[in-house]
Design an enzyme around this catalytic site. Structure first.
Site, PDB file in Angstrom:
ATOM      1  N   LYS A   1      81.619  33.821   5.410  1.00 37.26           N
ATOM      2  CA  LYS A   1      81.276  33.436   6.697  1.00 37.26           C
ATOM      3  C   LYS A   1      80.448  32.099   6.883  1.00 37.26           C
ATOM      4  CE  LYS A   1      81.511  38.348   7.841  1.00 37.26           C
ATOM      5  NZ  LYS A   1      81.026  39.449   8.567  1.00 37.26           N
TER       6      LYS A   1
ATOM      7  N   TYR B   1      88.864  40.149  14.671  1.00 37.10           N
ATOM      8  CA  TYR B   1      88.051  41.388  14.968  1.00 37.10           C
ATOM      9  C   TYR B   1      88.385  42.356  16.183  1.00 37.10           C
ATOM     10  CZ  TYR B   1      84.794  39.389  11.457  1.00 37.10           C
ATOM     11  OH  TYR B   1      83.877  39.209  10.378  1.00 37.10           O
TER      12      TYR B   1
ATOM     13  N   PHE C   1      78.483  44.331  20.092  1.00 33.49           N
ATOM     14  CA  PHE C   1      78.358  43.062  19.350  1.00 33.49           C
ATOM     15  C   PHE C   1      79.587  42.245  19.379  1.00 33.49           C
ATOM     16  CE2 PHE C   1      79.178  46.533  16.406  1.00 33.49           C
ATOM     17  CZ  PHE C   1      80.089  46.078  15.729  1.00 33.49           C
TER      18      PHE C   1
ATOM     19  N   ARG D   1      85.430  45.146  -1.995  1.00 33.76           N
ATOM     20  CA  ARG D   1      84.512  45.861  -1.353  1.00 33.76           C
ATOM     21  C   ARG D   1      83.089  46.352  -1.754  1.00 33.76           C
ATOM     22  NH1 ARG D   1      85.414  45.912   4.610  1.00 33.76           N
ATOM     23  NH2 ARG D   1      84.530  48.154   4.360  1.00 33.76           N
TER      24      ARG D   1
ATOM     25  N   THR E   1      78.259  47.175   4.603  1.00 33.26           N
ATOM     26  CA  THR E   1      78.353  46.010   5.874  1.00 33.26           C
ATOM     27  C   THR E   1      76.870  45.476   5.936  1.00 33.26           C
ATOM     28  OG1 THR E   1      80.065  47.081   6.528  1.00 33.26           O
ATOM     29  CG2 THR E   1      79.027  45.604   8.127  1.00 33.26           C
TER      30      THR E   1
ATOM     31  N   ARG F   1      76.513  41.191  -0.547  1.00 33.81           N
ATOM     32  CA  ARG F   1      75.511  41.146   0.486  1.00 33.81           C
ATOM     33  C   ARG F   1      74.129  41.730   0.228  1.00 33.81           C
ATOM     34  NH1 ARG F   1      80.140  44.498   3.870  1.00 33.81           N
ATOM     35  NH2 ARG F   1      81.028  42.390   4.976  1.00 33.81           N
TER      36      ARG F   1
ATOM     37  N   ASN G   1      76.066  38.436   7.429  1.00 27.64           N
ATOM     38  CA  ASN G   1      76.219  39.360   6.287  1.00 27.64           C
ATOM     39  C   ASN G   1      77.089  38.612   5.241  1.00 27.64           C
ATOM     40  OD1 ASN G   1      78.562  39.801   7.427  1.00 27.64           O
ATOM     41  ND2 ASN G   1      78.453  42.102   7.042  1.00 27.64           N
TER      42      ASN G   1
ATOM     43  N   HIS H   1      83.308  38.631   4.476  1.00 22.61           N
ATOM     44  CA  HIS H   1      84.109  39.807   5.029  1.00 22.61           C
ATOM     45  C   HIS H   1      85.262  40.108   3.979  1.00 22.61           C
ATOM     46  CE1 HIS H   1      86.948  41.757   7.567  1.00 22.61           C
ATOM     47  NE2 HIS H   1      87.865  40.957   7.096  1.00 22.61           N
TER      48      HIS H   1
ATOM     49  N   GLU I   1      95.398  40.540   7.972  1.00 20.66           N
ATOM     50  CA  GLU I   1      94.556  39.368   7.937  1.00 20.66           C
ATOM     51  C   GLU I   1      94.894  38.154   7.034  1.00 20.66           C
ATOM     52  OE1 GLU I   1      90.893  41.618   6.448  1.00 20.66           O
ATOM     53  OE2 GLU I   1      90.704  42.538   8.391  1.00 20.66           O
TER      54      GLU I   1
END
Ligand code: CMP
Length: 143
Positions: free
Chosen positions: A9, A49, A57, A85, A91, A102, A112, A115, A126
């Site tokens: 990100k 998203y 948010f 993951r 998250t 993270r 964070n 993704h 995606e």
């Protein structure tokens, strides 16, 4: 072979964490089959998203992911979706184990760092959204 979509990100790119994150996936044994540094258009952010569109948010999430360049990748390997993951951690970095990406580099749930797709269906969706041109590398003949 299973593939997943992983994105560093804007906070991760700005903090020069791209190399570190790529190294973690390489060292684990996964194969990078596509990658690009890109600015995410608002329309792509909203689609990516979309499942969070009713969350309070959502606006903040779209603003953040479009705020600077991201490093979008497709990684390939056995169980890469679930393993990625685990490597990313929870998250919310406050709940991520130390040793995860993270857990080691994130502080807030919004910023964070990374993704990753949460299921085979998300991965397909995606990868299609971020790499509509296709052209993923085929390593099967090199192995
Ligand atoms: P990601 O894995 O990219 O998928 C959805 C994102 O929503 C998630 O990471 C978080 O960065 C973000 N998110 C989740 N909860 C919140 C929150 N309460 N405030 C801001 N962002 C959030």
């Amino acid at each position: 072979m299973e593939q997943t979509f992983i994105m560093v990100k804007p906070d991760g790119v700005q903090r020069n964490l791209v190399g570190e994150i790529v190294s973690r996936f390489e060292n684990k044994g996964f194969k990078l089959v596509s990658a690009k540094l890109m600015q995410v258009p608002t329309s792509l952010a909203e689609e990516h998203y979309g499942e969070h569109s009713d969350k309070p948010f959502f606006g903040e999430l779209v603003d953040f992911i479009t705020s600077g360049p991201v490093f979008a990748m497709v990684w390939e390997g056995e169980n890469v979706i679930a393993t990625a993951r685990k490597m990313m951690g929870a998250t919310n970095p406050a709940e991520s184990d130390i040793g995860t990406i993270r857990g080691d580099y994130g502080v807030t749930v919004g910023k964070n760092v990374i993704h990753g797709s949460d299921s085979p269906e998300s991965a397909t969706r995606e990868i299609g959204l971020f790499f509509p041109e296709g052209g993923l590398i085929d390593y099967s003949k090199d192995m």
